[in-house]
Design a protein around this motif. Sequence first.
Motif, PDB file in Angstrom:
ATOM      1  N   ARG A   1       0.845  -1.191   0.000  1.00 41.48           N
ATOM      2  CA  ARG A   1       0.000   0.000   0.000  1.00 41.48           C
ATOM      3  C   ARG A   1       0.876   1.235   0.000  1.00 41.48           C
ATOM      4  N   LEU A   2       0.693   2.068  -0.994  1.00 40.97           N
ATOM      5  CA  LEU A   2       1.370   3.358  -1.050  1.00 40.97           C
ATOM      6  C   LEU A   2       0.440   4.428  -0.495  1.00 40.97           C
ATOM      7  N   SER A   3       1.034   5.386   0.182  1.00 40.33           N
ATOM      8  CA  SER A   3       0.290   6.536   0.703  1.00 40.33           C
ATOM      9  C   SER A   3       0.915   7.815   0.185  1.00 40.33           C
ATOM     10  N   CYS A   4       0.085   8.815   0.055  1.00 38.76           N
ATOM     11  CA  CYS A   4       0.552  10.141  -0.346  1.00 38.76           C
ATOM     12  C   CYS A   4      -0.137  11.148   0.562  1.00 38.76           C
ATOM     13  N   ALA A   5       0.645  11.755   1.435  1.00 35.33           N
ATOM     14  CA  ALA A   5       0.111  12.735   2.380  1.00 35.33           C
ATOM     15  C   ALA A   5       0.245  14.130   1.800  1.00 35.33           C
ATOM     16  N   ALA A   6      -0.865  14.832   1.761  1.00 36.56           N
ATOM     17  CA  ALA A   6      -0.900  16.170   1.168  1.00 36.56           C
ATOM     18  C   ALA A   6      -0.993  17.237   2.242  1.00 36.56           C
ATOM     19  N   SER A   7      -0.472  18.402   1.923  1.00 39.19           N
ATOM     20  CA  SER A   7      -0.596  19.558   2.807  1.00 39.19           C
ATOM     21  C   SER A   7      -0.447  20.828   1.989  1.00 39.19           C
ATOM     22  N   GLY A   8      -0.906  21.921   2.551  1.00 32.73           N
ATOM     23  CA  GLY A   8      -0.722  23.218   1.915  1.00 32.73           C
ATOM     24  C   GLY A   8      -1.811  23.613   0.944  1.00 32.73           C
ATOM     25  N   PHE A   9      -2.836  22.798   0.807  1.00 27.08           N
ATOM     26  CA  PHE A   9      -3.959  23.140  -0.066  1.00 27.08           C
ATOM     27  C   PHE A   9      -5.197  22.385   0.421  1.00 27.08           C
ATOM     28  N   THR A  10      -6.352  22.769  -0.095  1.00 31.27           N
ATOM     29  CA  THR A  10      -7.604  22.121   0.310  1.00 31.27           C
ATOM     30  C   THR A  10      -7.746  20.816  -0.449  1.00 31.27           C
ATOM     31  N   PHE A  11      -7.277  19.760   0.173  1.00 32.22           N
ATOM     32  CA  PHE A  11      -7.147  18.447  -0.474  1.00 32.22           C
ATOM     33  C   PHE A  11      -8.477  17.979  -1.070  1.00 32.22           C
ATOM     34  N   SER A  12      -9.554  18.195  -0.368  1.00 30.45           N
ATOM     35  CA  SER A  12     -10.852  17.652  -0.772  1.00 30.45           C
ATOM     36  C   SER A  12     -11.427  18.304  -2.016  1.00 30.45           C
ATOM     37  N   THR A  13     -10.744  19.283  -2.579  1.00 29.02           N
ATOM     38  CA  THR A  13     -11.241  19.949  -3.779  1.00 29.02           C
ATOM     39  C   THR A  13     -10.413  19.600  -5.019  1.00 29.02           C
ATOM     40  N   TYR A  14      -9.506  18.645  -4.893  1.00 31.30           N
ATOM     41  CA  TYR A  14      -8.641  18.285  -6.006  1.00 31.30           C
ATOM     42  C   TYR A  14      -8.693  16.793  -6.305  1.00 31.30           C
ATOM     43  N   ALA A  15      -8.692  16.457  -7.604  1.00 33.27           N
ATOM     44  CA  ALA A  15      -8.434  15.081  -7.997  1.00 33.27           C
ATOM     45  C   ALA A  15      -6.957  14.776  -7.754  1.00 33.27           C
ATOM     46  N   MET A  16      -6.670  13.509  -7.555  1.00 28.53           N
ATOM     47  CA  MET A  16      -5.295  13.095  -7.310  1.00 28.53           C
ATOM     48  C   MET A  16      -4.937  11.924  -8.223  1.00 28.53           C
ATOM     49  N   HIS A  17      -3.669  11.890  -8.625  1.00 24.96           N
ATOM     50  CA  HIS A  17      -3.194  10.880  -9.562  1.00 24.96           C
ATOM     51  C   HIS A  17      -2.003  10.121  -8.994  1.00 24.96           C
ATOM     52  N   TRP A  18      -1.797   8.940  -9.537  1.00 19.12           N
ATOM     53  CA  TRP A  18      -0.552   8.199  -9.368  1.00 19.12           C
ATOM     54  C   TRP A  18       0.076   8.018 -10.750  1.00 19.12           C
ATOM     55  N   VAL A  19       1.377   8.290 -10.807  1.00 20.14           N
ATOM     56  CA  VAL A  19       2.167   8.140 -12.027  1.00 20.14           C
ATOM     57  C   VAL A  19       3.405   7.342 -11.650  1.00 20.14           C
ATOM     58  N   ARG A  20       3.865   6.481 -12.525  1.00 20.03           N
ATOM     59  CA  ARG A  20       5.053   5.692 -12.213  1.00 20.03           C
ATOM     60  C   ARG A  20       6.085   5.805 -13.319  1.00 20.03           C
ATOM     61  N   GLN A  21       7.327   5.521 -12.943  1.00 19.18           N
ATOM     62  CA  GLN A  21       8.420   5.474 -13.907  1.00 19.18           C
ATOM     63  C   GLN A  21       9.274   4.266 -13.600  1.00 19.18           C
ATOM     64  N   ALA A  22       9.218   3.289 -14.472  1.00 17.68           N
ATOM     65  CA  ALA A  22      10.051   2.104 -14.348  1.00 17.68           C
ATOM     66  C   ALA A  22      11.487   2.469 -14.696  1.00 17.68           C
ATOM     67  N   PRO A  23      12.454   1.666 -14.238  1.00 21.17           N
ATOM     68  CA  PRO A  23      13.861   1.952 -14.541  1.00 21.17           C
ATOM     69  C   PRO A  23      14.107   2.107 -16.031  1.00 21.17           C
ATOM     70  N   ASP A  24      14.722   3.211 -16.394  1.00 18.43           N
ATOM     71  CA  ASP A  24      15.073   3.510 -17.785  1.00 18.43           C
ATOM     72  C   ASP A  24      13.865   3.563 -18.723  1.00 18.43           C
ATOM     73  N   LYS A  25      12.711   3.831 -18.168  1.00 17.17           N
ATOM     74  CA  LYS A  25      11.502   3.964 -18.966  1.00 17.17           C
ATOM     75  C   LYS A  25      10.901   5.357 -18.765  1.00 17.17           C
ATOM     76  N   GLY A  26       9.865   5.649 -19.532  1.00 14.29           N
ATOM     77  CA  GLY A  26       9.225   6.940 -19.429  1.00 14.29           C
ATOM     78  C   GLY A  26       8.167   7.000 -18.335  1.00 14.29           C
ATOM     79  N   LEU A  27       7.533   8.150 -18.238  1.00 11.75           N
ATOM     80  CA  LEU A  27       6.450   8.324 -17.278  1.00 11.75           C
ATOM     81  C   LEU A  27       5.215   7.561 -17.747  1.00 11.75           C
ATOM     82  N   GLU A  28       4.580   6.883 -16.816  1.00  9.94           N
ATOM     83  CA  GLU A  28       3.355   6.145 -17.129  1.00  9.94           C
ATOM     84  C   GLU A  28       2.277   6.530 -16.130  1.00  9.94           C
TER      85      GLU A  28
END
Lengths: 121, 107
Positions: A19-46
Amino acid sequence: QVQLVESGGGVVQPGRSLRLSCAASGFTFSTYAMHWVRQAPDKGLEWVAVISYHGKNKYVIDSVRGRFTISRDNSQYTVYLDMNSLRSDDTAVYYCARGDKVGSISAFDFWGQGTTVTVSS
Amino acid sequence: DIQMTQSPSSLSAYVGDRVTITCRASQGFSNYLAWYQKKPGKVPKLLIYAISTLQSGVPSRFSGSGSGTDFTLTINSLQPEDVAIYYCQEYGTAPQTFGQGTKVEIK
């Protein structure tokens, strides 16, 4: 200031879960969509997954559908990525990123520093 | 799903050169096209959104243009700190696909 801090990465055997977690601060979290993006070794953004500001709408890429689940807890200012049945090709740095504000469509203007997931026996 | 194809996959240019990167979408969409800069060990950085709007704090040598299915990122007067991989992205609808990236190096 806006901050996104990922955690939960590590080394895991194929077939196991994480389980990955992402803790947010500094903005009104409940008003924004959130994404996960990954980058495998020597690969591009996915791009991996998105969850709407209220958590009712979710979308994941085909390669993780049925294995990964995105969720959020607005009271905790946190977005999660539950990863099951992990495979070697899930090995990557996973970033969370801030997306659309309610009522608008936005590019990913803030990113976390990333957390590394290594799937290996 | 919209597929994003960038060209070239890599390029090498001199400091001060003008550099152009192209991004082609598999189908037309509205103006939800962004460009990101990714340096090794660093977090992706939003450079341009809505095809041509410069993100706050981004140097004015970066510019974006295009419409429909064809988009361009231009770096006027390439600087050593611009060495990076650049990605386009359609962010209007899920999946918010990235291009495969263009690696920019200095000659």
